[in-house]
Design a protein around this motif. Sequence first.
Motif, PDB file in Angstrom:
ATOM      1  N   GLY A  71      15.922  -1.909   2.995  1.00 43.64           N
ATOM      2  CA  GLY A  71      15.911  -2.943   4.024  1.00 43.64           C
ATOM      3  C   GLY A  71      14.494  -3.071   4.558  1.00 43.64           C
ATOM      4  O   GLY A  71      13.557  -3.261   3.792  1.00 43.64           O
ATOM      5  N   LYS A  72      14.350  -2.887   5.879  1.00 40.55           N
ATOM      6  CA  LYS A  72      13.005  -3.004   6.473  1.00 40.55           C
ATOM      7  C   LYS A  72      12.291  -1.658   6.511  1.00 40.55           C
ATOM      8  O   LYS A  72      11.134  -1.581   6.923  1.00 40.55           O
ATOM      9  CB  LYS A  72      13.116  -3.567   7.892  1.00 40.55           C
ATOM     10  N   VAL A  73      12.995  -0.624   6.122  1.00 43.90           N
ATOM     11  CA  VAL A  73      12.408   0.720   6.203  1.00 43.90           C
ATOM     12  C   VAL A  73      11.662   1.049   4.918  1.00 43.90           C
ATOM     13  O   VAL A  73      12.179   0.867   3.818  1.00 43.90           O
ATOM     14  CB  VAL A  73      13.520   1.785   6.431  1.00 43.90           C
ATOM     15  N   GLU A  74      10.423   1.500   5.093  1.00 45.10           N
ATOM     16  CA  GLU A  74       9.636   1.892   3.930  1.00 45.10           C
ATOM     17  C   GLU A  74       9.763   3.401   3.754  1.00 45.10           C
ATOM     18  O   GLU A  74       9.542   4.171   4.692  1.00 45.10           O
ATOM     19  CB  GLU A  74       8.169   1.511   4.168  1.00 45.10           C
ATOM     20  N   VAL A  75      10.170   3.812   2.546  1.00 48.40           N
ATOM     21  CA  VAL A  75      10.315   5.244   2.266  1.00 48.40           C
ATOM     22  C   VAL A  75       9.186   5.671   1.328  1.00 48.40           C
ATOM     23  O   VAL A  75       9.179   5.315   0.148  1.00 48.40           O
ATOM     24  CB  VAL A  75      11.682   5.547   1.584  1.00 48.40           C
ATOM     25  N   PRO A  76       8.201   6.416   1.836  1.00 51.95           N
ATOM     26  CA  PRO A  76       7.124   6.859   0.948  1.00 51.95           C
ATOM     27  C   PRO A  76       7.592   8.033   0.090  1.00 51.95           C
ATOM     28  O   PRO A  76       7.962   9.080   0.620  1.00 51.95           O
ATOM     29  CB  PRO A  76       6.018   7.296   1.918  1.00 51.95           C
ATOM     30  N   ALA A  77       7.623   7.850  -1.220  1.00 53.06           N
ATOM     31  CA  ALA A  77       8.085   8.911  -2.129  1.00 53.06           C
ATOM     32  C   ALA A  77       6.908   9.695  -2.698  1.00 53.06           C
ATOM     33  O   ALA A  77       6.985  10.903  -2.870  1.00 53.06           O
ATOM     34  CB  ALA A  77       8.911   8.302  -3.260  1.00 53.06           C
ATOM     35  N   LEU A  78       5.803   9.001  -2.992  1.00 50.22           N
ATOM     36  CA  LEU A  78       4.579   9.669  -3.439  1.00 50.22           C
ATOM     37  C   LEU A  78       3.447   9.192  -2.542  1.00 50.22           C
ATOM     38  O   LEU A  78       3.309   7.996  -2.287  1.00 50.22           O
ATOM     39  CB  LEU A  78       4.279   9.354  -4.914  1.00 50.22           C
ATOM     40  N   ARG A  79       2.633  10.147  -2.084  1.00 45.97           N
ATOM     41  CA  ARG A  79       1.590   9.796  -1.091  1.00 45.97           C
ATOM     42  C   ARG A  79       0.197  10.223  -1.561  1.00 45.97           C
ATOM     43  O   ARG A  79      -0.437  11.038  -0.921  1.00 45.97           O
ATOM     44  CB  ARG A  79       1.858  10.532   0.215  1.00 45.97           C
TER      45      ARG A  79
END
Length: 248
Positions: free
Chosen positions: A21-29
């Motif tokens: 949705g509007k949430v960004e999930v950082p999986a690799l940083r």
Amino acid sequence: MSSSPEPIVSIQDVTKSYHLGKVEVPALRGVSLQVHPGEFISIAGPSGSGKTTLLNLIGCVDTATSGTVRVAGQDTKQLSERKLTDLRLHTIGFIFQSFNLVSVLSVFQNVEFPLLLQKKLNATQRRERVMALLEQVGLAKHAKHRPNELSGGQRQRVAVARALVTQPQIVLADEPTANLDSVTGQQIIDLMKAMNAERGTTFIFSTHDAKVMTHANAVVRLKDGKVLDRVTPAEAGLAMASGAEAHG
Ligand SMILES: Nc1ncnc2c1ncn2[C@@H]1O[C@H](COP(=O)(O)OP(=O)(O)OP(=O)(O)O)[C@@H](O)[C@H]1O
């Protein structure tokens, strides 16, 4: 292990975020990693640390949000869908945690399947290639069986044969032993290692299992989407014994 100066996988400053949705999930940083031909590398780390995401980027089944992923000398971001499909089909073999065999096909047909997609060998050549591999993984007598007539360990051996049938340069395995008991899991790792030694195929596999990690040439430890370090299995074992390693 190879002393080749040219890495077969080269990852530079890669980030990957998913959108829920509007949430960004950082999986690799910001991951950088180099893998050389013939290496047998374990990607380790707690659940959610980004192991599958990283394998998906190397396997060209997903694209990075930023940074560079080079596989077999090619910058994957510059490749068309067609070229990416070619890279997946000719250069990379995949092994999955849940085997992912096609239930309506026989063992023989499952292993033959990538060769049919490749369209490079005729029926006789395909038969020879498939049967030689089934012999190697100890399942030649089961060629006509369906996957549901096999044990978990046997199914994963079929999957190993299928991953190797196109003679890929790289095999990616996401938790290949997670659905197996420890003895059977050990047999699968031994088989992968034998193929690595015999053919020089590069293996990159993720695992939670410390015992499985001990068979790797190097352990790349991920945490929160970053590479914590790249260590030898002995060093990883020491760190785990001291409680520095978290398990998912
Ligand atoms: N398709 C997706 N959509 C949204 N978020 C995702 C998606 N895939 C992964 N993530 C998130 O990205 C992060 C990394 O996930 P990833 O599956 O790469 O970790 P992992 O180390 O392989 O975990 P596990 O060991 O549990 O398989 C996690 O926070 C996860 O929830």
